[in-house]
Design a protein around this motif. Structure first.
Motif, PDB file in Angstrom:
ATOM      1  N   ASP A 153      -0.056   1.692 -12.598  1.00 49.80           N
ATOM      2  CA  ASP A 153       0.035   2.402 -11.319  1.00 49.80           C
ATOM      3  C   ASP A 153       0.039   3.912 -11.529  1.00 49.80           C
ATOM      4  O   ASP A 153      -0.470   4.667 -10.690  1.00 49.80           O
ATOM      5  CB  ASP A 153       1.306   1.967 -10.580  1.00 49.80           C
ATOM      6  CG  ASP A 153       1.381   2.541  -9.167  1.00 49.80           C
ATOM      7  OD1 ASP A 153       0.378   2.483  -8.447  1.00 49.80           O
ATOM      8  OD2 ASP A 153       2.449   3.060  -8.805  1.00 49.80           O
ATOM      9  N   ARG A 191      -1.972   3.990  -1.940  1.00 48.66           N
ATOM     10  CA  ARG A 191      -1.054   2.991  -1.373  1.00 48.66           C
ATOM     11  C   ARG A 191      -1.491   1.574  -1.725  1.00 48.66           C
ATOM     12  O   ARG A 191      -0.649   0.696  -1.958  1.00 48.66           O
ATOM     13  CB  ARG A 191      -0.990   3.161   0.149  1.00 48.66           C
ATOM     14  CG  ARG A 191      -0.208   4.395   0.594  1.00 48.66           C
ATOM     15  CD  ARG A 191      -0.266   4.546   2.103  1.00 48.66           C
ATOM     16  NE  ARG A 191       0.442   5.740   2.548  1.00 48.66           N
ATOM     17  CZ  ARG A 191       0.406   6.197   3.798  1.00 48.66           C
ATOM     18  NH1 ARG A 191      -0.310   5.552   4.723  1.00 48.66           N
ATOM     19  NH2 ARG A 191       1.071   7.293   4.130  1.00 48.66           N
ATOM     20  N   ASP A 194      -0.097   0.872  -4.895  1.00 46.58           N
ATOM     21  CA  ASP A 194       1.336   0.550  -4.782  1.00 46.58           C
ATOM     22  C   ASP A 194       1.532  -0.915  -4.390  1.00 46.58           C
ATOM     23  O   ASP A 194       2.426  -1.592  -4.917  1.00 46.58           O
ATOM     24  CB  ASP A 194       2.002   1.447  -3.734  1.00 46.58           C
ATOM     25  CG  ASP A 194       2.120   2.900  -4.191  1.00 46.58           C
ATOM     26  OD1 ASP A 194       2.034   3.154  -5.400  1.00 46.58           O
ATOM     27  OD2 ASP A 194       2.299   3.774  -3.316  1.00 46.58           O
TER      28      ASP A 194
END
Length: 226
Positions: A153, A191, A194
């Motif tokens: 990430d 996002r 995420d």
């Protein structure tokens, strides 16, 4: 009776895999929108269709999980697999929403395509691989792959920083409206990463019984968490 349970548990993996594939397809379609204006109408319609399928899959998986939990009372690995799926589908549904949001910006905003001056395509590709790998980790029970997604990430976060820096350095190439739209698109990809990380964490939990946020099985069935 046990055979029915085994079939349903196998079906759960299939449904999660299909939902993950739909998320990957939606992200791929946003890549097409970034690359060419000629595919805009067709790709946007396809993303809308895929989002609807993702929503349907979410409801189907939730219903299947509840059937397994209430009728079969699973324990151990099976319980973790089912409870993890209940959490993962929320992240996958949001990935579909964010792909739709990206398409809307590209259709109604001021961004001119193809976008080549900033690494948006690289962000999109990386986000798509993270989603695919996180779902594969769950379906195939690969804890190491889940850990790889979680650790990667930071790479997507770094790509987001590269996009911001590239926009700062190429201000003459973009209007202020374009800059805002491109930043928003890159934020959506970040996002999505995420959400892929969240999926990876639940995949890891389903295999190892450990969740990095410290959630326990009892926490999963708190009404406020469902």
């Amino acid at each position: 009776m046990r055979d029915v349970y085994t079939v349903k548990l196998s079906r759960l993996s299939d449904e999660v895999l299909e939902m993950g594939n739909l998320c990957g397809q939606a992200i791929m379609k946003t890549c097409q929108l970034l690359a060419s204006v000629e595919v805009r109408e067709a790709a946007t319609k396809e993303i809308g269709r895929i989002e609807k399928e993702i929503d349907d899959k979410e409801h189907n998986i939730e219903a299947l999980c509840m059937q397994l939990l209430l009728k079969q009372q699973p324990v151990g690995t099976d319980l973790r697999k089912i409870s993890a799926a209940l959490k993962m589908v929320t992240d996958m549904e949001r990935i579909g929403d964010q792909a739709t949001d990206i398409a809307e910006i590209l259709n109604t905003g001021s961004v001119h395509v193809p976008v080549t001056a900033i690494p948006l395509q690289e962000m999109a590709d990386y986000a798509m691989h993270m989603v695919n790998d996180s779902v594969t980790a769950y379906v195939e029970g690969k804890s190491d792959l889940a850990k790889k997604v979680i650790s990667s990430d930071d790479i997507l976060d770094n790509l987001f920083d590269k996009v911001r820096n590239a926009l700062d350095q190429n201000t003459m190439d973009f209007s202020s409206d374009e800059v805002l739209d491109l930043l928003m698109i890159s934020k959506y990809y970040e996002r999505i990463g995420d959400h892929a990380t969240n999926i990876g964490e639940w995949a890891e939990f389903s295999v190892d019984g450990i969740h990095r946020n410290g959630d326990s099985i009892s926490d999963l069935f708190n009404p406020d968490s469902l």
